[in-house]
Design a protein around this motif. Structure first.
Motif, PDB file in Angstrom:
ATOM      1  N   ILE A   7     -28.084 -13.782  66.751  1.00  0.00           N
ATOM      2  CA  ILE A   7     -26.866 -13.215  66.406  1.00  0.00           C
ATOM      3  C   ILE A   7     -26.878 -12.108  65.835  1.00  0.00           C
ATOM      4  O   ILE A   7     -26.303 -10.839  66.103  1.00  0.00           O
ATOM      5  CB  ILE A   7     -26.071 -14.152  65.352  1.00  0.00           C
ATOM      6  N   ALA A   8     -27.996 -11.609  65.207  1.00  0.00           N
ATOM      7  CA  ALA A   8     -28.210 -10.064  64.511  1.00  0.00           C
ATOM      8  C   ALA A   8     -28.558  -9.273  66.163  1.00  0.00           C
ATOM      9  O   ALA A   8     -28.047  -8.181  65.770  1.00  0.00           O
ATOM     10  CB  ALA A   8     -29.516 -10.213  63.793  1.00  0.00           C
ATOM     11  N   GLU A   9     -29.360  -9.744  66.975  1.00  0.00           N
ATOM     12  CA  GLU A   9     -29.675  -8.984  68.136  1.00  0.00           C
ATOM     13  C   GLU A   9     -28.161  -8.792  69.053  1.00  0.00           C
ATOM     14  O   GLU A   9     -28.102  -7.694  69.249  1.00  0.00           O
ATOM     15  CB  GLU A   9     -30.695  -9.594  68.831  1.00  0.00           C
ATOM     16  N   ARG A  10     -27.477  -9.722  68.765  1.00  0.00           N
ATOM     17  CA  ARG A  10     -26.263  -9.310  69.629  1.00  0.00           C
ATOM     18  C   ARG A  10     -25.341  -8.496  68.863  1.00  0.00           C
ATOM     19  O   ARG A  10     -24.923  -7.377  69.812  1.00  0.00           O
ATOM     20  CB  ARG A  10     -25.400 -10.853  69.711  1.00  0.00           C
ATOM     21  N   LEU A  11     -25.324  -8.462  67.523  1.00  0.00           N
ATOM     22  CA  LEU A  11     -24.749  -7.477  66.712  1.00  0.00           C
ATOM     23  C   LEU A  11     -25.246  -6.143  66.800  1.00  0.00           C
ATOM     24  O   LEU A  11     -24.566  -5.109  67.171  1.00  0.00           O
ATOM     25  CB  LEU A  11     -24.592  -7.848  65.195  1.00  0.00           C
ATOM     26  N   ARG A  12     -26.596  -5.927  67.003  1.00  0.00           N
ATOM     27  CA  ARG A  12     -27.208  -4.823  66.924  1.00  0.00           C
ATOM     28  C   ARG A  12     -26.947  -4.075  68.328  1.00  0.00           C
ATOM     29  O   ARG A  12     -26.309  -2.916  68.536  1.00  0.00           O
ATOM     30  CB  ARG A  12     -28.640  -5.063  66.978  1.00  0.00           C
ATOM     31  N   LYS A  13     -26.832  -5.015  69.671  1.00  0.00           N
ATOM     32  CA  LYS A  13     -26.720  -4.106  70.731  1.00  0.00           C
ATOM     33  C   LYS A  13     -25.003  -4.044  70.953  1.00  0.00           C
ATOM     34  O   LYS A  13     -24.709  -2.912  71.477  1.00  0.00           O
ATOM     35  CB  LYS A  13     -26.981  -5.416  71.844  1.00  0.00           C
ATOM     36  N   SER A  14     -24.257  -4.945  70.492  1.00  0.00           N
ATOM     37  CA  SER A  14     -22.829  -4.649  70.524  1.00  0.00           C
ATOM     38  C   SER A  14     -22.324  -3.435  69.910  1.00  0.00           C
ATOM     39  O   SER A  14     -21.420  -2.387  70.113  1.00  0.00           O
ATOM     40  CB  SER A  14     -22.134  -5.887  70.200  1.00  0.00           C
ATOM     41  N   ILE A  15     -22.911  -3.272  68.644  1.00  0.00           N
ATOM     42  CA  ILE A  15     -22.730  -2.006  67.802  1.00  0.00           C
ATOM     43  C   ILE A  15     -23.003  -0.740  68.306  1.00  0.00           C
ATOM     44  O   ILE A  15     -22.195   0.306  68.470  1.00  0.00           O
ATOM     45  CB  ILE A  15     -23.092  -2.215  66.444  1.00  0.00           C
ATOM     46  N   SER A  16     -24.114  -0.782  69.139  1.00  0.00           N
ATOM     47  CA  SER A  16     -24.677   0.380  69.738  1.00  0.00           C
ATOM     48  C   SER A  16     -23.815   0.945  70.900  1.00  0.00           C
ATOM     49  O   SER A  16     -24.048   1.939  71.590  1.00  0.00           O
ATOM     50  CB  SER A  16     -26.137   0.252  70.285  1.00  0.00           C
ATOM     51  N   GLN A  17     -22.864  -0.067  71.158  1.00  0.00           N
ATOM     52  CA  GLN A  17     -21.832   0.466  72.431  1.00  0.00           C
ATOM     53  C   GLN A  17     -20.645   0.883  72.039  1.00  0.00           C
ATOM     54  O   GLN A  17     -19.769   1.570  72.888  1.00  0.00           O
ATOM     55  CB  GLN A  17     -21.601  -0.902  73.162  1.00  0.00           C
ATOM     56  N   ILE A  18     -20.446   1.390  70.450  1.00  0.00           N
ATOM     57  CA  ILE A  18     -19.288   1.901  70.178  1.00  0.00           C
ATOM     58  C   ILE A  18     -19.470   3.382  70.362  1.00  0.00           C
ATOM     59  O   ILE A  18     -20.426   4.110  70.252  1.00  0.00           O
ATOM     60  CB  ILE A  18     -19.393   1.815  68.500  1.00  0.00           C
ATOM     61  N   LYS A  19     -18.415   3.921  71.028  1.00  0.00           N
ATOM     62  CA  LYS A  19     -18.218   5.468  71.401  1.00  0.00           C
ATOM     63  C   LYS A  19     -18.188   6.258  70.022  1.00  0.00           C
ATOM     64  O   LYS A  19     -17.213   6.356  69.341  1.00  0.00           O
ATOM     65  CB  LYS A  19     -17.147   5.620  72.173  1.00  0.00           C
ATOM     66  N   GLY A  20     -19.085   6.886  69.665  1.00  0.00           N
ATOM     67  CA  GLY A  20     -19.251   7.865  68.588  1.00  0.00           C
ATOM     68  C   GLY A  20     -18.500   9.160  68.617  1.00  0.00           C
ATOM     69  O   GLY A  20     -18.334   9.905  67.855  1.00  0.00           O
ATOM     70  N   ASN A  21     -18.402   9.691  69.946  1.00  0.00           N
ATOM     71  CA  ASN A  21     -17.945  11.126  70.357  1.00  0.00           C
ATOM     72  C   ASN A  21     -18.781  12.098  69.631  1.00  0.00           C
ATOM     73  O   ASN A  21     -18.384  13.031  68.913  1.00  0.00           O
ATOM     74  CB  ASN A  21     -16.427  11.272  69.880  1.00  0.00           C
TER      75      ASN A  21
END
Length: 141
Positions: free
Chosen positions: A73-87
């Motif tokens: 679950i932690a790895e899924r969260l880490r990967k998913s959060i890194s997909q957020i577009k920060g601009n």
């Protein structure tokens, strides 16, 4: 924990959040916080409990999750959060939203909630020390 079932605690800290606020403004920082919270909520199980734990920290309580499930679950969260577009732009060195995650598992790591929080928090700081954008597990003593 009293019933000796596994309980995993994740402490999640947004990497370089102060730099995000300082360089891109608090509105951008607030947007990132909301998006990280949404990603966390979307990627955990229905029985899990998610909360904002501090300024840019979140805690996720994973009942009946051992180290393997908690790590997945932690790895899924880490990967998913890194997909957020920060601009992000400019020369700040920030290219995307990343998090450092500390993982502690009860009852093995510690028998009370304060100790579990401490272990997860120390593991999160170790993830930061090791280079950020990673997961660190509590050492069992």
């Amino acid at each position: 924990m009293r019933q000796k079932h596994f309980l995993t605690l994740l402490i999640i800290d947004i990497d370089d959040f102060k730099k995000i606020n300082d360089c891109y403004g608090h509105q951008q920082g607030d947007r990132i916080l909301r998006e990280v919270a949404d990603v966390i909520q979307f990627n955990v199980r229905e029985i899990d409990v998610c909360a904002r734990y501090g300024g840019e920290e979140f805690a996720v309580v994973l009942p009946y999750a051992d180290r393997r499930i908690g790590g997945m679950i932690a790895e899924r969260l880490r990967k998913s959060i890194s997909q957020i577009k920060g601009n992000f732009h400019g020369t700040t060195g920030i290219t995307k939203v990343t998090v450092s995650i500390g993982v502690a598992v009860g009852p093995h790591d510690i028998l009370d909630i304060h100790g579990l929080i401490h272990k997860a928090d120390m593991a999160m700081y170790q993830a930061k020390k090791d280079g950020k954008n990673r997961i660190s597990y509590s050492n069992v003593h």
